[in-house]
Design a protein around this motif. Structure first.
Motif, PDB file in Angstrom:
ATOM      1  N   SER A 149      97.881  65.327  -3.256  1.00  0.00           N
ATOM      2  CA  SER A 149      98.026  66.188  -2.079  1.00  0.00           C
ATOM      3  C   SER A 149      97.286  67.518  -2.190  1.00  0.00           C
ATOM      4  O   SER A 149      97.361  68.339  -1.273  1.00  0.00           O
ATOM      5  N   GLY A 186      95.929  57.460  -5.221  1.00  0.00           N
ATOM      6  CA  GLY A 186      94.889  57.407  -4.197  1.00  0.00           C
ATOM      7  C   GLY A 186      93.481  57.441  -4.731  1.00  0.00           C
ATOM      8  O   GLY A 186      92.531  57.196  -3.993  1.00  0.00           O
ATOM      9  N   ASP A 227      94.363  62.216  -1.107  1.00  0.00           N
ATOM     10  CA  ASP A 227      95.057  61.384  -0.119  1.00  0.00           C
ATOM     11  C   ASP A 227      94.372  61.435   1.249  1.00  0.00           C
ATOM     12  O   ASP A 227      94.936  60.998   2.250  1.00  0.00           O
ATOM     13  N   ASP A 273     100.413  63.353  -6.798  1.00  0.00           N
ATOM     14  CA  ASP A 273     100.513  62.588  -5.559  1.00  0.00           C
ATOM     15  C   ASP A 273      99.260  62.694  -4.696  1.00  0.00           C
ATOM     16  O   ASP A 273      99.208  62.167  -3.589  1.00  0.00           O
TER      17      ASP A 273
END
Length: 365
Positions: free
Chosen positions: A210, A270, A226, A208
């Motif tokens: 992160s 991202g 991100d 993700d």
């Protein structure tokens, strides 16, 4: 994280004041360009010299692409930039500073004094021109002179049609590049030293985006993916640990930003631009080329101090390097042709998001 980027104090201390932005009702050339030749001898009222660069898209023969000024330590000189476009819309201005030949760095530590530039800065440090006319720009500002005996400070200016790149002035270039050089004493710079970063730590990635898995050689900063699209041009390479899938068996590994998804085997959210992002159709990611050094060991790495000591490095064709171990020294050439070395100092093996690799870097300025 320890950081040893030389001369960053100057970026923090210089204040750049944007004096004015012209309106659509007139031309920036309504304000005459200063006559730097000076007045008659003995005229105590003559204006001080103003280092001025001019770009006029419609009349390129009037361009003044370079300007210079002499400075004394502890004083300041005045600079002025005038950019007038015709068919092109100028959306951002990028400014870099090269202090004593130690390499161009983003210059964005300044106070904006302008009612027109309400947004001031973009996240990447460029000046947002949406608050100005986008066609006619006239900035004046003081350039303080640091406490040095000899050397040059070179400022470069250009405008872009969209999101640009501090290390690549050709990316979406509108007008420029112009340079103002401030000379102190003889103007002779010291021998260029390498830029050094120590104790850089990158973590095994989360899909993700992160985790702090990517590194920028521009500003020695670790990034989460991100963090947003404004910083994509900053990312040079990332870390992953092969656990399963296409990357199984790779163990501790680096990959260029461009090849990261393919090397890791999973798409990290991202990393690639979304269809609705600015300039998504023409966005590019940084390449970087790695090889295990057969010339330099860890002890020799520690002894390198000068830019010229990295000239021997040749670019490989590989944009990833795998199965890294503590003590390894890696040669690299980045997207912009800078040569450097990475020394691996620690590895917490594994693919969990708190597992990491730690390393030092030496790179040409």
């Amino acid at each position: 994280m320890k950081k040893h980027l030389k001369y960053t104090f100057l970026i923090c201390t210089i204040a750049l004041f944007i004096g004015s932005c012209s309106s659509d009702d007139g031309s920036v050339f309504d304000t005459p360009i200063p006559d730097n030749t000076g007045g008659d001898d003995g005229d105590e009222s003559e204006e001080p010299e103003v280092a001025t660069i001019v770009f006029n898209e419609a009349v390129p023969s009037s361009n003044i692409t370079t300007a210079s000024a002499s400075g004394e330590a502890g004083t300041s000189v005045t600079g002025r930039v005038i950019f007038t476009s015709d068919a092109t819309t100028q959306r951002r201005m990028y400014i870099t500073q090269n202090y004593l030949g130690q390499g161009e760095m983003p210059f964005s530590s300044f106070d904006l004094v302008s009612d027109d530039l309400t947004k001031a800065l973009k996240a990447d440090g460029s000046i947002d021109l949406d608050g100005a006319t986008k066609k006619e720009i006239d900035f004046s500002f003081p350039l303080p002179v640091p406490d040095i005996d000899n050397g040059e400070i070179v400022y470069s200016f250009w405008t872009t049609t969209g999101k640009g790149d501090f290390r690549d002035s050709d990316k979406r270039l509108a007008l420029g590049v112009g340079q103002i050089t401030v000379t102190v004493g003889t103007g002779t710079n010291p021998v260029a030293a390498v830029r050094e970063f120590t104790g850089i730590k990158l973590f095994a990635p989360a899909q993700d985006g992160s985790t702090e898995s990517f590194f920028s050689l521009l500003n020695e900063t670790v990034y989460r993916i991100d963090a947003g699209p404004e910083f994509r041009a900053f990312w040079d390479f990332g870390y992953y640990y092969g656990a399963s899938g296409p990357s199984a068996g790779d163990n501790a590994s680096f990959a260029s930003t461009e090849q990261y998804d393919a090397s890791f085997g999973f798409d990290v959210d991202g990393l690639e631009p979304g269809a609705d992002e600015e300039n998504a159709a023409t966005e590019t990611l940084n390449q970087m080329f790695f090889s295990t050094s057969t010339n330099i060991d860890a002890m020799a790495f520690d002894a390198i101090a000068l830019n010229s000591e990295l000239d021997f490095i040749a670019s490989s064709s590989s944009q990833n390097i795998t199965n890294l171990s503590v003590g390894d020294v890696i040669e690299f050439v980045d997207n912009y042709g800078k040569k450097g070395l990475i020394k691996i100092t620690d590895i917490e093996a594994g693919f969990n998001n708190n597992d990491f690799i730690e390393f030092d870097v030496k790179i040409q300025p």
